[in-house]
Design an enzyme around this catalytic site. Structure first.
Site, short mmCIF file in Angstrom:
data_model
loop_
_atom_site.label_atom_id
_atom_site.label_comp_id
_atom_site.label_asym_id
_atom_site.label_seq_id
_atom_site.Cartn_x
_atom_site.Cartn_y
_atom_site.Cartn_z
N GLU A 188 0.82 -1.22 0.00
CA GLU A 188 0.00 0.00 0.00
C GLU A 188 0.86 1.27 0.00
OE1 GLU A 188 -2.91 -0.19 3.12
OE2 GLU A 188 -4.00 -1.84 2.18
N GLU A 259 -6.75 -7.82 -0.60
CA GLU A 259 -7.34 -7.66 0.73
C GLU A 259 -8.81 -7.26 0.62
OE1 GLU A 259 -5.33 -5.21 3.57
OE2 GLU A 259 -3.35 -6.04 3.15
#
Length: 833
Positions: A188, A259
């Protein structure tokens, strides 16, 4: 010479085996490639349902059961991070033992016939202490984390290469015959990349090329990284990637979802976190319908942040609302509803991979997405009603289909509805905590007071209190800061109703204050605002006054830019209300100490407990007290917990192993603790004389702590007349969907866990019952023989089906004919007598 076909095949196979052995090609080796449609493993396209399971958050003894349940739930891929700080806590010193045994965990994944995704990071976030970075990395000269910075690049590449070489040595990558088909670098990074400007852009490019250069032989991914360098695949994280993902950054890369958050991790002070199984199912069906071929649940099993592994303010319990709860028990209906979803989507697999995609817009919030191979029966359709409140009827190819709000119906032959994301056919369950009869028998608690230090005890002296992170270096949660001050009668107020106030500005996370050895109070920050101000009235005396402050971290930060520059601890110390005015003692000279005495002597171990004095404990004790007792192994095989509601804040150890931080005094907005039960793995227990040690910081009553067992033996079924039949009612045969049961009708389905049987029917209603599993109520209409019917079908059985037929329940009397009938059943499972 004539050679038979079988002999020829045998000869060819023998040659291939010899060639493979000569060229170092492992048995079961698989190539892993990709294109714009999917990952391709050994030449075969894969539809991948994945789950995040982190090896340090459970024990090796738990891994087989967790992986087996994951596979039974329809997963074929397991995702895990690699946790740098537990593997290299001291530079050059490594630990891969116990529940840190990464190789053992990955091998076990392969033993269960599952694939693996290895997310090496090295930055992982994961609500894990320091985002996975070991503390020593912070002290490398001139280092800037996650930037195009030479010191950081050096250590990141060195660690990454070590992990990859370890996996290669164990032959764990797919081309070697192992289960790993994907690897991840970074995590991320887009969310902080702008903070590093051009150095951030350079870093991403370097990280991708570095990872590919390690020669793992499998594709690499970067989650939430729009500019992932080729051939690294950019992937999505979030709750609804079917609508939020802008897609791969190259047309030759597949759409992967790393995710899909099954709930929300919780921090101390938070209320419970929820995410409905229906919403999860909708999100996955939506993603697959829009060209997605890999969806990963984060977390599928969250587990426990044992010891001091959780990041700032994160609870010991992690993602308990996942399909497998903290203890590895199936949380229903989430586990079962997703299992059914995976089955339904697998019925569509041929169409998804060989058909051409198409879309029919049927109005606002309504559409059909389909995959069809012209001239064949191969076709799959996804009927979507994206309106959050209103149901809809969709017409597709001449047939009408009813869809509840915010739902997708899956038609693996473009005709037959085998699954609807909003209609839960899977069973429900409720979790029960039962007091152990054996473990709580004759508990005898003893206590030992932690000494409050004075200046003469301190070996480290500085003018002002040191910054907390740098002082502790992640060796303990606790640091003492002690000073002394001389006050005369002239300094102290003359009026009895005026009392001086000790005021401390603290940058986090928590603190206890003592004056002249007496506890005067505590204060703490929050996950949102780490800093706080402590203000308490203090009766100082004329002469020498000792001020001792126990400052605490509750985990280190795990996210954001420039993590290496974060700080915590005392900012200023003042005494208000003296005759001489406000007195600032921040630079008064302070003695300092890392940790508390009980930690230094290891009072939580069998040997260390003899190094402190113990006396009998009775009722609620004072602040800064150690408690100990012994208990026997609880009966049965169910998971074990400590119910800690009588305590406030501290840590607990069982047989020398730290089960984590507890914090009951920090209440959520619901006026309840964020976590009351604390997991004790059975693998850590002996048959008898298990040492339980508690360090209580602000005062609690250990006599009310209970050792309890956890089960999910309360199971339920809730279906209506309009629910689709169970997805297992159909199978694909010769490219067609056909029924494999005599009657394709909705039914109630129940199955006890762990081979138990149904021993009691607690509730049954065919009508309009209210409530949820564990808390049902009768509505104003119910068939009077509902319970009898359920007992006839289910008592004494491990699994049962209850027909959803009015005639069975009310004899076709037509009672309550103006309502849609619902069957709600709650039963109790137990051992067969």
């Amino acid at each position: 010479m004539v050679v038979s076909g079988q002999a020829l095949i045998a000869a060819v196979l023998s040659l291939l085996v010899s060639y493979a052995a000569a060229h170092g090609i492992a048995k079961g080796a698989k190539t892993v490639t990709y294109d714009g449609r999917s990952l391709i493993v050994n030449g075969r396209r894969e539809l991948l349902f994945s789950g995040s399971i982190h090896y340090p958050r459970s024990t090796p003894e738990m891994w087989p059961d967790i992986l087996q349940k994951a596979k039974h739930g329809g997963l074929n891929l397991i995702q895990t991070y690699v946790f740098w700080n537990i593997h290299e806590p001291v530079e050059g010193q490594f630990n891969f033992e116990g529940n840190y045994d990464l190789v053992k965990f990955i091998k076990l994944i392969g033993d269960y016939g599952l694939y693996a995704t290895l997310r090496i990071g090295p930055f992982i976030e994961a609500e894990w202490n320091h985002g996975g970075f070991p503390y020593w990395l912070r002290e490398v000269p001139d280092i800037i984390f996650r930037s195009y910075n030479e010191p950081f690049k050096y250590h990141m590449e060195k660690y990454s290469r070590m992990i990859i070489e370890m996996m290669k040595e164990a032959k764990l990558f797919a081309p070697q015959g192992g289960p790993i088909i994907l690897a991840q670098i970074e995590n991320e990074y887009n969310s902080i990349q702008l903070a590093y400007r051009e150095l951030g852009v350079q870093y991403v490019q370097w990280a991708g090329k570095m990872a590919v250069g390690l020669g793992a032989g499998v594709p690499w991914i970067m989650c939430k990284q729009k500019d992932a360098p080729d051939p690294v695949i950019n992937t999505c994280n979030g709750r609804h990637c079917g609508d939020t993902f802008t897609g791969p950054n190259r047309p030759n890369k597949p759409s992967l979802w790393t995710e899909n958050w099954t709930a929300q991790y919780r921090v101390f002070g938070d209320p419970p976190s929820q995410r409905a199984a229906e919403d999860l199912a909708f999100s996955v069906a939506r993603f697959i319908s829009k060209n997605g071929t890999l969806a990963n649940y984060y977390m599928y099993h969250g587990g426990t942040n044992f010891g001091r592994t959780g990041s700032s303010f994160v609870t010991t319990r992690y993602y308990d609302e996942a399909p497998l709860d903290e203890y590895g028990l199936q949380r229903e209906p989430k586990w079962g509803h997703l299992k059914d979803l995976h089955s339904a989507l697998r019925l569509c697999k041929k169409a998804l991979f060989t058909g051409s995609p198409g879309v029919e817009k049927l109005g606002k919030d309504k559409e059909v997405r389909f995959y069809e191979k012209p001239g064949t029966h191969i076709c799959a359709a996804f009927l979507t009603n994206n309106h959050s409140r209103e149901a809809a009827t969709l017409t597709f190819r001449g047939e009408e289909y009813f869809l509840p709000p915010h739902s997708i119906s899956i038609l693996p032959d473009c005709k037959t509805v085998v699954y609807n994301t909003q209609r839960v056919v899977a069973q429900h369950n409720a979790r029960n905590f039962v007091k152990s009869k054996i473990a709580n028998k004759n508990l005898k608690w003893e206590m030992s007071q932690e000494p409050i230090p004075v200046m003469t005890d301190m070996k480290i002296l500085t003018k002002s209190p040191m910054e907390l992170y740098n002082f502790l270096k992640d060796r303990s949660d606790y640091a003492w800061f002690v000073t002394s001050i001389e006050l005369s009668n002239y300094d102290l107020p003359m009026k009895k109703d005026i009392i001086p106030v000790l005021q401390i500005s603290n940058l986090g996370h928590a603190m206890l204050a003592f004056v002249n050895g007496n506890f005067i109070g505590s204060a703490h920050g929050s996950n949102v605002e780490k800093n706080f101000v402590f203000r308490k009235p203090v009766k100082f005396k004329a002469g020498t006054n000792y001020i001792a402050l126990l400052c605490m971290t509750v985990g280190l930060p795990n996210s954001g830019a420039y993590m290496e520059h974060r700080y915590a601890g005392i900012h200023s110390v003042q005494i208000l209300g003296l005759n001489t005015g406000t007195l600032d003692i921040t630079n008064n000279g302070w003695g300092q100490q890392v940790g508390v005495n009980g930690e230094h002597v290891k009072a939580y171990t069998q040997g260390g407990s003899h190094r402190v004095q113990w006396t009998a404990a009775k009722g609620k004790g004072p602040a800064m007290t150690w408690y100990k007792t012994y208990f026997d192994m609880p009966e049965g095989n169910d998971p074990v917990i400590l119910r800690m509601t009588s305590m406030a804040k501290g840590m607990a150890w069982v047989n020398g192993k730290n089960i984590g931080r507890y914090w009951l005094s920090y209440l959520s907005p619901l006026e309840k603790p964020s976590q009351s039960e604390y997991h004790v793995p059975r693998a850590w227990l002996k048959p008898s004389d298990n040492l339980l040690v508690i360090f209580e910081e602000t005062g609690g009553n250990p006599e009310e702590i209970e050792v309890e067992l956890v089960n999910r033996d309360t199971i339920c079924s809730i279906v209506t007349e309009y629910h689709p039949p169970h997805v297992k009612s159909w199978q694909r045969h010769d490219s067609k969907i056909r029924a494999v049961v005599d009657e394709v009708k909705p039914k109630g389905h129940l199955k006890c866990p762990n081979y138990k049987v149904i021993v009691k029917v607690d509730f049954a209603s065919f009508g309009n019952p209210l409530g949820a599993c564990g808390d049902f109520e009768m509505g104003n209409c119910t068939a009077p023989n509902s319970k009898k019917v359920v007992e006839q079908h289910c008592m004494g059985k491990t699994t049962c089906e209850i027909p959803m037929e009015a005639g069975i329940f009310d004899g076709n009397s037509g009672a309550c004919s103006d309502i849609t009938k619902t069957l709600a059943v709650q039963v109790r499972c137990g051992r067969k007598v």
